[in-house]
Scaffold this active site. Structure first.
Site, PDB file in Angstrom:
ATOM      1  N   ASP A 106       0.848  -1.186   0.000  1.00 20.15           N
ATOM      2  CA  ASP A 106       0.000   0.000   0.000  1.00 20.15           C
ATOM      3  C   ASP A 106       0.889   1.243   0.000  1.00 20.15           C
ATOM      4  OD1 ASP A 106      -2.835   1.127   0.395  1.00 20.15           O
ATOM      5  OD2 ASP A 106      -1.810   1.943   2.154  1.00 20.15           O
ATOM      6  N   HIS A 152      -7.303  -6.082  -1.427  1.00 24.64           N
ATOM      7  CA  HIS A 152      -6.187  -5.167  -1.183  1.00 24.64           C
ATOM      8  C   HIS A 152      -5.175  -5.679  -0.171  1.00 24.64           C
ATOM      9  CE1 HIS A 152      -4.143  -1.321  -1.014  1.00 24.64           C
ATOM     10  NE2 HIS A 152      -4.290  -1.281   0.299  1.00 24.64           N
TER      11      HIS A 152
END
Length: 330
Positions: free
Chosen positions: A106, A304
Site C-alpha cells: 500500500d 487489497h
C-alpha cells in the site's frame, strides 16, 4: 529490546530521524525490511515474519513514523517521502547492516520504491505489494485527486484537512477499521455496481459506504483488537499525515521525474483491488519503469490486503523471489 520466546519475535526501538522507530524482527540472514501501509502497523506482516525467517532471512517489520510505537512528529512536513526513506535507512544501519531488500505494501509500496530509487546503495532489491510503481510526474497530486469522482470526493482529498477524517474515525476506531478493512477485502467488499468505498458523498463520510456486520475471513477479532488498540492509543493524525504530505513529495522529487527503479524487483497485486485495476497503465509500463522486474503476480479473487488475505501464497512468492536474487542484491 524485548524478546517473545513463544513467537520468536524481537521488538526493538531504534534511533531514526523520526526519533525512534519500532522494529519487530525474526530470523537471521540477509535483511528484509517490511514496510506497512494505511491504516495498519508492523502486525500486518505477522505471517511473513516467520515464513521469511524459516527461509533463512532476517525479517524486520517497522511501524512507520506516526504509527504504533514509533515516534509521531507533529508537523505534516515531517511525513514527506524523503523523511520516511531516511527512517528506513536508519533502521538498516541500527540493525548493524549496510544493505537490505525492502518490501512495501500500500503506501509502504511507495516508500519502498522511492527508497530503492533514491538510496540504491542501501536497498539492492525491492518488492511492491498492491500499489505498483508509478514514477513522479504529471500535475500536482492534490489537483489530480480533486478532479476525481465528480460530485463525490476522493478519499485522499477527504483526508487533506487536519481533523476532518479524525473526527469521523476516532470516536469509534475499532468499528471504522473493521469497515475499512472489509470494504477492500475480496470476501466482504461492496458488490459490483454499489457505490465505491473510496469516495465520499457530499455531506457524508467514508464510513457511509463501508459494509457492516461481518469481518473479512483473514481478520479475527483478536487481530482487529491489535490494529485498533494502537490507533486508540495514538490517534489517527500521524497515519493521515502521510496523505497530507503528497504535494511536498511532488516538489521534493522533481529531479527524479520519470525515473525508473532499476534494481531487481517484484510486484504482487490483487485482481479485485482498485490499486491494481485503476493503475493498470502503471503495471503495463513496468518494462520501462521497473526494468529489473523479476516477476509480477496478480492473485485471482484477492483484494487489497493480500499478505493477510493470501498469507501463504504471498510468503511463497516472496521467498521464491528472494532465492532468485543475486547475492549482491541481498
Amino acid at each position: 529490546m524485548s524478546q517473545h520466546p513463544a513467537t520468536g519475535l524481537t521488538h526493538r526501538l531504534v534511533p531514526s530521524p523520526a526519533g525512534r522507530t519500532h522494529v519487530v524482527e525474526q530470523g537471521s540472514g540477509p535483511l528484509v525490511l517490511l514496510v506497512h501501509g494505511f491504516p495498519e502497523s508492523w502486525y500486518s506482516w505477522r505471517h511473513q515474519l516467520p515464513a521469511l525467517a524459516a527461509a533463512g532471512y532476517r525479517a524486520a517489520a517497522v511501524d512507520v513514523r506516526g504509527y504504533g510505537r514509533s515516534s509521531r512528529p507533529a508537523a505534516t512536513e515531517d511525513y514527506r517521502m524523503r523523511e520516511l526513506i531516511a527512517d528506513a535507512v536508519a533502521v538498516v544501519h541500527a540493525l548493524g547492516e549496510r544493505t537490505a531488500v525492502i518490501v512495501g505494501h500500500d503506501s509502504g509500496s511507495a516508500v519502498a520504491s522511492n527508497a530503492a530509487l533514491i538510496r540504491p546503495d542501501v536497498f539492492r532489491a525491492v518488492a511492491l505489494l498492491s500499489v505498483p510503481y508509478a514514477p513522479r510526474g504529471g500535475p500536482r497530486p492534490s489537483t489530480v485527486f480533486a478532479s476525481m469522482g465528480g460530485d463525490d470526493e476522493f478519499y485522499v482529498s477527504y483526508f487533506q484537512e487536519p481533523g476532518r477524517a479524525e473526527a469521523e474515525i476516532e470516536p469509534d476506531v475499532r468499528g471504522w477499521l473493521a469497515g475499512f478493512y472489509a470494504a477492500l477485502s475480496a470476501d466482504t467488499m461492496p458488490a459490483p455496481g454499489a457505490p465505491l468505498p473510496h469516495f465520499v458523498s457530499p455531506g457524508g463520510t467514508l464510513r457511509d459506504r463501508f459494509p457492516a456486520g461481518r469481518l473479512p475471513a483473514w481478520l479475527s477479532e483478536t487481530d482487529l483488537d491489535v490494529f485498533a488498540g494502537e490507533f486508540e492509543r495514538t490517534g489517527m493524525s500521524g497515519a493521515l499525515a502521510r496523505y497530507r504530505a503528497l504535494d511536498r513529495d511532488w516538489e521534493d522529487l522533481a529531479e527524479h521525474d520519470g525515473a525508473p527503479v532499476t534494481q531487481p524487483s517484484l510486484f504482487i497485486g490483487g485482481a479485485l483491488d482498485a490499486s491494481t485495476t485503476w493503475m493498470a497503465d502503471a503495471i503495463s509500463a513496468f518494462p520501462v519503469t521497473l526494468p529489473g522486474l523479476v516477476s509480477s503476480h496478480i492473485l485471482d479473487g484477492c483484494g487489497h490486503w493480500l499478505q493477510q488475505e493470501r498469507p501463504d501464497e504471498t510468503s511463497r512468492i516472496l521467498t521464491d523471489w528472494l532465492t532468485m536474487l543475486p547475492k549482491s542484491a541481498c
